[in-house]
Enzyme design. Structure first.
Site, mmCIF file in Angstrom:
data_model
loop_
_atom_site.group_PDB
_atom_site.id
_atom_site.type_symbol
_atom_site.label_atom_id
_atom_site.label_comp_id
_atom_site.label_asym_id
_atom_site.label_seq_id
_atom_site.Cartn_x
_atom_site.Cartn_y
_atom_site.Cartn_z
ATOM 1 N N GLU A 65 0.838 -1.205 0.000
ATOM 2 C CA GLU A 65 0.000 0.000 0.000
ATOM 3 C C GLU A 65 0.869 1.250 0.000
ATOM 4 O O GLU A 65 0.557 2.236 -0.659
ATOM 5 C CB GLU A 65 -0.985 -0.012 1.179
ATOM 6 C CG GLU A 65 -2.027 -1.089 0.976
ATOM 7 C CD GLU A 65 -3.266 -0.979 1.859
ATOM 8 O OE1 GLU A 65 -3.515 0.065 2.476
ATOM 9 O OE2 GLU A 65 -4.007 -1.989 1.913
ATOM 10 N N GLU A 66 1.995 1.195 0.748
ATOM 11 C CA GLU A 66 2.907 2.352 0.757
ATOM 12 C C GLU A 66 3.392 2.647 -0.666
ATOM 13 O O GLU A 66 3.460 3.798 -1.089
ATOM 14 C CB GLU A 66 4.106 2.057 1.685
ATOM 15 C CG GLU A 66 5.185 3.111 1.610
ATOM 16 C CD GLU A 66 6.209 3.066 2.743
ATOM 17 O OE1 GLU A 66 5.966 2.353 3.737
ATOM 18 O OE2 GLU A 66 7.227 3.754 2.629
ATOM 19 N N ARG A 67 3.700 1.602 -1.414
ATOM 20 C CA ARG A 67 4.275 1.814 -2.749
ATOM 21 C C ARG A 67 3.217 2.243 -3.762
ATOM 22 O O ARG A 67 3.482 3.077 -4.636
ATOM 23 C CB ARG A 67 5.028 0.551 -3.186
ATOM 24 C CG ARG A 67 6.317 0.427 -2.388
ATOM 25 C CD ARG A 67 7.047 -0.886 -2.505
ATOM 26 N NE ARG A 67 8.153 -0.883 -1.539
ATOM 27 C CZ ARG A 67 8.795 -1.947 -1.099
ATOM 28 N NH1 ARG A 67 8.452 -3.151 -1.549
ATOM 29 N NH2 ARG A 67 9.777 -1.836 -0.234
#
Ligand SMILES: Cc1cc2nc3c(=O)[nH]c(=O)nc-3n(C[C@H](O)[C@H](O)[C@H](O)COP(=O)(O)OP(=O)(O)OC[C@H]3O[C@@H](n4cnc5c(N)ncnc54)[C@H](O)[C@@H]3O)c2cc1C
Length: 391
Positions: A246-248
């Site tokens: 999700e961060e990426r």
């Protein structure tokens, strides 16, 4: 993937908040090297923007990830990278594992107030001796009765000068590096005071993302109940790798708008700037460069939307999210650098908005997994790495 009326409404609501409550203060916050996270997050929380994909039982909207992507994209209207990054930490970097694997008690105590904007969170993975190699972290959580006693250091932690809690990756046992880690929720401040044993060693000065506070943090026998662990003991490395997806995705989505802005500002400037009896925009070299970069940014959009579609369908998006993050890192170097050149001396001044993007955007190739780490993951998914390196 097509944005619906609801996606556009969320973007419009966010843009109004940005225009009224964020952009007028960005220069001041950049100069102060910090922004008032509690105040800004409270405003976003009241608009229901901090928990779009989080469970409704804890104040979220229970929507699919495409809404998070729409929000990340609209954050690109902010006139700097630091404030969007801090918001992204709260919504897409420090909370996915808590929302998915945390107990109801943990989610009520930490997730619900984060969604409401009453608490600021941070994610503590990196350390002075371990960034790209997450498995090499040294911070330990020793068991003592019903508690964990945490000792070690965390470095580069966004929001950490203000955060109320940290989602922290720690070693909870000896043993193989991918199986001895857990994610633990660690309160950092209570009633405005840091908890016993926690200390900010240094506020780190950076070349960009200046409105975002970044800390080097020390933990000396910080005590938290073992029930503050997220999910299963020893599953922390896996949870963090999933959380990185999700961060990426967020990292890729959050720069589509800002890269497009950078190109548009430069188109406007080039059409105005006179040289050699014409405008800068009359130079075919300038036209072609700008046209090429617009094509690149739209390719990033297509790749990121496709990655999101797969994620919403419940598929493993390691490969898609990695490609999107890599492309975002590359374009965050190419686009502001090329645009800055066309602004000449003006581009080299501190206050210039393209020069701020040049400085802020450089982080995209380093943070959340460097470009080379992305290439390593892709090499692995393509079956290219030597068998001795496969894990
Ligand atoms: C402003 C900022 C905010 C951050 N926020 C957070 C946060 O909130 N929470 C958190 O946990 N971390 C955070 N980080 C840390 C960030 O994720 C790390 O900086 C990043 O993972 C790289 O780790 P490192 O700095 O230790 O570099 P190293 O791991 O020492 O790597 C140095 C360089 O080596 C190269 N490299 C790495 N691996 C390979 C490879 N396999 N092959 C070839 N070359 C390679 C890359 O070029 C890399 O840049 C932040 C960092 C910054 C600068």
């Amino acid at each position: 993937m097509q944005f619906t009326h609801e996606h556009r409404e969320i973007q419009a609501t966010l843009k109004r908040y940005i225009d009224e409550h964020i952009n007028p203060h960005v220069d001041e916050w950049e100069a102060a090297e910090i922004f008032p996270a509690h105040e800004v997050f409270k405003g976003l929380g009241q608009l229901g923007l901090l928990g779009l994909t989080k469970p409704e039982a804890f104040g979220g909207a229970g929507l699919d990830y495409s809404y998070s992507l729409a929000m990340a994209e609209a954050l690109g209207h902010i006139h700097c990278g630091g404030v969007p990054m801090a918001i992204g930490v709260q919504t897409d970097m420090a909370t996915p594992a808590l929302a998915r694997f945390g107990s109801d008690e943990l989610r009520a105590q930490f997730l619900a107030p984060a969604i409401a904007g009453d608490m600021v969170g941070c994610i503590g993975v990196s350390e002075p001796g371990a960034g790209s190699d997450v498995s090499a972290i040294k911070t330990t959580a020793r068991k003592d009765g019903d508690d964990y006693v945490i000792s070690g250091q965390k470095m580069w932690i966004t929001n950490s000068l203000q955060a109320d809690w940290m989602c922290m990756l720690v070693n909870t046992s000896e043993g193989p590096a991918h199986k001895n880690k857990s994610l633990v929720m660690v309160p950092l401040r209570e009633n405005g005071k840091t908890v016993k044993g926690f200390e900010v060693g240094q506020k780190i000065r950076k070349i960009g993302m200046n409105s975002s506070d970044t800390g080097l943090l020390f933990f000396d026998e910080v005590r938290v109940p073992q029930r503050y662990r997220i999910g299963a003991e020893g599953a922390g490395f896996i949870y963090q790798m999933q959380q990185f997806q999700e961060e990426r995705l967020w990292a890729a989505a959050s720069c589509i708008q800002s890269l497009s802005n950078c190109i548009q500002w430069t188109v406007d400037y080039a059409q105005d700037r006179q040289l050699f009896g014409a405008t800068l925009a009359d130079q075919q070299w300038v036209q072609f460069k700008l046209a090429e970069m617009k094509t690149e940014v739209e390719s990033l959009r297509a790749l990121t939307y496709q990655a999101c579609e797969h994620y919403v369908a419940g598929e493993d998006v390691t490969e898609w999210a990695t490609m999107a993050k890599l492309k975002a890192g590359r374009l965050n170097r190419l686009v502001p650098d090329t645009c800055l050149q066309f602004w000449g001396g003006m581009g080299y001044t501190w206050e210039n908005k393209v020069s701020r993007m040049f400085r802020d955007g450089r982080l995209a190739s380093i943070g959340g997994g460097a470009d080379e780490v992305m290439l390593g993951i892709l090499a692995k998914t393509m079956g290219l790495q030597k068998s001795s390196l496969r894990r």
